[in-house]
Motif scaffolding. Structure first.
Motif: not given
Length: 279
Positions: A67-82
């Motif tokens: 929807d046009g937002y400039d988004v960054i995500g952050a979470d635990l590494d076992w989530v982000t590396t899926h």
């Protein structure tokens, strides 16, 4: 955006069936949270930069990104590396970084000072098992003046909530997370602390005088309400009639200026200034 559109994006990125089921179940929460935020937000000329803190498998993150937002995500590494999460981030150019310990100083060091307009903190507050002061120092640091923190969390007093579990009371089984949750679920799964609306507002007032409660709502439509029995139908009617019995809390915290910082300090002595007075 329609659920079907978002679902097709995740399927193309290889999301497994359990991720799609989670998306469907939580879709109303993602959609309504964004709609509620946009009721009181005017996007600045340069756009709005959003940090989805605790982004999980990027469902909410991608909704805002598309929807046009400039988004960054952050979470635990076992989530982000899926693999499906990494592929979604690659396909849609979403920067995603991992943290190991939000209780540690500098846990969000990859985000520059004053670089974020909005921090999404959705369905995270109830999972915190550590003293959160270092985390909120980091959030205060990365927010721009005029920024917002969007908090959603279950309402302790919702009609299907633990506050009304008479069987647990009669069995003298205490409060908070169930023993079964503590022993059988991953550490991030139990709701260790569920909040009342006044508690959430007090939480941020104690953190910093820089924080101001901009909006506070009891939300009705976040999750499907069971309607199989007469009891379910009665509870659903009560939720529609009485706001305090609705399932979720939405609290939007504004930081108009950076002046005082995070003022409350954790210590080892039992706090002697606990008060049930709500200013």
């Amino acid at each position: 955006m329609q659920l079907e559109t978002l679902e097709s994006c995740f399927r193309a990125a290889g999301s497994p069936d359990e991720h799609i089921a989670y998306l469907r179940y939580h879709w109303d929460r993602y959609r309504l949270t964004k709609e509620r935020f946009e009721e009181g937000w005017t996007r600045p000329h340069g756009g709005t930069r959003v940090l989805d803190l605790g982004c999980h498998v990027l469902h909410q993150t991608l909704l805002w990104k598309l929807d046009g937002y400039d988004v960054i995500g952050a979470d635990l590494d076992w989530v982000t590396t899926h693999p499906a999460v990494a592929e979604t981030a690659r396909r849609y150019a979403i920067p995603v970084f991992s943290y190991r310990d939000l209780a540690a100083a500098g846990s969000l060091a990859q985000v520059p000072d004053g670089s974020v307009d909005v921090v999404l903190f959705c369905e995270i507050l109830e999972h915190i098992t550590f003293n959160p002061i270092p985390l909120w120092r980091e959030v205060h640091r990365i927010l721009r003046p005029g920024g917002r923190i969007v908090v959603t969390t279950p309402n302790y007093y919702h009609a299907h909530g633990r506050a009304w579990n008479r069987h647990r009371v009669l069995a003298r089984m205490g409060g908070g997370a169930y023993v079964e949750e503590i022993l059988q679920c991953n550490t991030t799964a139990p709701h260790w602390k569920e909040y009342a609306m006044r508690e959430v507002q007090r939480y941020f007032r104690l953190l910093s005088p820089d924080f101001r409660i901009h909006a506070a709502h009891y939300e009705l439509g976040h999750y499907p309400i069971p309607s199989a029995t007469l009891r379910d139908r009665v509870l659903a009617a009560l939720q529609r009639r009485f706001r305090v019995l609705r399932h979720n809390l939405y609290v939007e915290v504004a930081m108009d200026a950076k002046a005082a910082g995070i003022v409350i300090q954790p210590g080892w002595a039992f706090p002697t200034n606990i008060s049930f007075h709500v200013p």
